[in-house]
Design a protein around this motif. Structure first.
Motif, PDB file in Angstrom:
ATOM      1  N   ARG A   1      73.602  63.861  43.977  1.00  0.00           N
ATOM      2  CA  ARG A   1      72.930  63.180  45.075  1.00  0.00           C
ATOM      3  C   ARG A   1      71.802  62.308  44.567  1.00  0.00           C
ATOM      4  O   ARG A   1      71.052  62.708  43.691  1.00  0.00           O
TER       5      ARG A   1
ATOM      6  N   ASP B   1      74.766  59.314  50.197  1.00  0.00           N
ATOM      7  CA  ASP B   1      73.921  59.824  49.113  1.00  0.00           C
ATOM      8  C   ASP B   1      74.290  59.273  47.733  1.00  0.00           C
ATOM      9  O   ASP B   1      73.820  59.782  46.726  1.00  0.00           O
TER      10      ASP B   1
ATOM     11  N   GLN C   1      76.888  59.574  46.066  1.00  0.00           N
ATOM     12  CA  GLN C   1      77.795  60.381  45.238  1.00  0.00           C
ATOM     13  C   GLN C   1      79.134  59.679  45.107  1.00  0.00           C
ATOM     14  O   GLN C   1      79.933  60.014  44.256  1.00  0.00           O
TER      15      GLN C   1
HETATM   16 MG    MG Z   1      76.790  64.546  48.970  1.00  0.00          MG
END
Ligand code: MG
Ligand code: UDP
Length: 325
Positions: free
Chosen positions: A214, A110, A112
């Motif tokens: 995200r 994602d 991150q």
């Molecule tokens: Mg995440």
């Protein structure tokens, strides 16, 4: 750091193979963005050979067809698709089992975890460290309660376990082949990988990063799954709760004995008629509660034994496409 590290020896002319492990669960929207960043990185860092291994953890969206397409287009990519959703912890083990690199980086799909930190991790790996982990300096958009609970939890874990589980350190890290092989030996089905990184030891190096939000989709963790993971962490790395109930049982017994002596003396000497219904009720309820709690704690451990004795495989593979690295 006082520990002495020797620069890693790499044979002349041999470019080390770096594997990137990406666990994916319903990440159809994030994958193209992640691929773009990784491709950029792989093209820039030519002194390494690259392999990206996506682990499709039984996604319900278009993640799998998308992976098939991506892997057909870029031969540096490969994927392992699990037969159902096994959870990130097990998906990571599937990754460790299937990568071939001299080292491997685990990264979330994602975004991150910023891929631009990977060259820095590789530099420290070349210096001789075996486990280069990234510590978050901020946790992105997270509720106040979740942050406090997490802090409290790590304190508790730190106090009770003999191994040090680091706070704000997730799975974003680079592991040397030695570490991957060690982690592959730990085949328990109820996994708490965060503790395992500490358990295996090896020379570690910390770098820091800011965790963003995200890129797309939603986090698949809710309160209950996090609570489950938290209990997992405690019960898989320490038997301190069991000891605590033993200790508590001992203290209560001693207190009860002393109280009995006191009542006995009071009744015999002063002729005091025994009263105190509320005291009795409170004591019975209190002890009943403690007993149930202790049984629950034993149950948690028993449950773990139950799962582990079945000796089931940790995950089941449905489809596998190997990269050309
Ligand atoms: Mg995440
Ligand atoms: N993930 C997975 N299986 C799961 C849940 C999550 O492989 O059952 C992957 C997910 O695709 C992502 C990573 O694990 O790449 C982290 O998940 P998420 O972002 O939901 O967790 P958070 O960042 O909130 O800790």
């Amino acid at each position: 750091m006082t520990e002495e590290v020797q620069p890693r020896h790499i044979a002349d002319g041999k470019r080390p193979l770096v594997s990137v492990i990406v666990p994916c669960y319903n990440e159809e929207e994030s994958l193209p963005l992640l691929y773009e960043k990784l491709a950029e990185l792989m093209d820039a860092e030519r002194e390494y050979r690259w392999e990206v291994l996506f682990i499709d953890d039984g996604s319900r969206d278009a993640t799998l067809p998308q992976l098939r397409k991506m892997c057909a287009e870029d031969r540096r990519l490969g994927f392992v698709s699990l037969s159902r959703n096994f959870g990130k912890e097990r998906a990571m083990l599937a990754g460790f089992d299937h990568v071939r690199g001299d080292c491997a980086v685990i990264i979330d799909a994602d975004l991150q975890h910023p891929p631009h930190l990977i060259p820095e991790m590789l530099r420290h790996w070349q210096e001789g460290y075996d486990d280069v982990y990234a510590r978050r300096t901020s946790r992105g958009k997270e509720s106040w309660l979740r942050r406090r609970l997490s802090l409290l939890y790590y304190r508790l874990l730190q106090r009770t376990t003999r191994i040090e589980v680091l706070q704000n350190v997730g799975d974003f890290r680079l592991l040397d082949r030695k570490c991957i092989d060690a982690l592959r030996e730990l085949r328990e089905t109820e996994r708490y990988t965060k503790g395992m990184y500490c358990w295996i030891g090896f020379r570690k190096y910390e770098i820091r990063f800011e965790q963003g939000d995200r890129a797309a989709g939603t986090s698949s963790w809710n309160f209950w799954s996090l609570l489950g993971l938290a209990i997992e962490g405690i019960t898989s790395f320490t038997t301190a709760p069991l000891r605590l109930s033993t200790l508590f049982g001992a203290c209560t017994s001693v207190a009860a004995f002393l109280y009995m002596c006191y009542v006995l003396v009071k009744t015999l000497i002063m002729g005091d008629p025994v009263r105190g219904f509320p005291t009795l009720l409170i004591t019975v309820l209190f002890l009943g509660g403690i007993q149930l709690l202790s049984i629950g704690i034993i149950g948690e451990y028993l449950g773990r034994i139950f799962y582990e004795t079945k000796k089931r495989p940790v995950y089941v593979v449905k489809e596998h496409a190997q990269s050309e690295a």
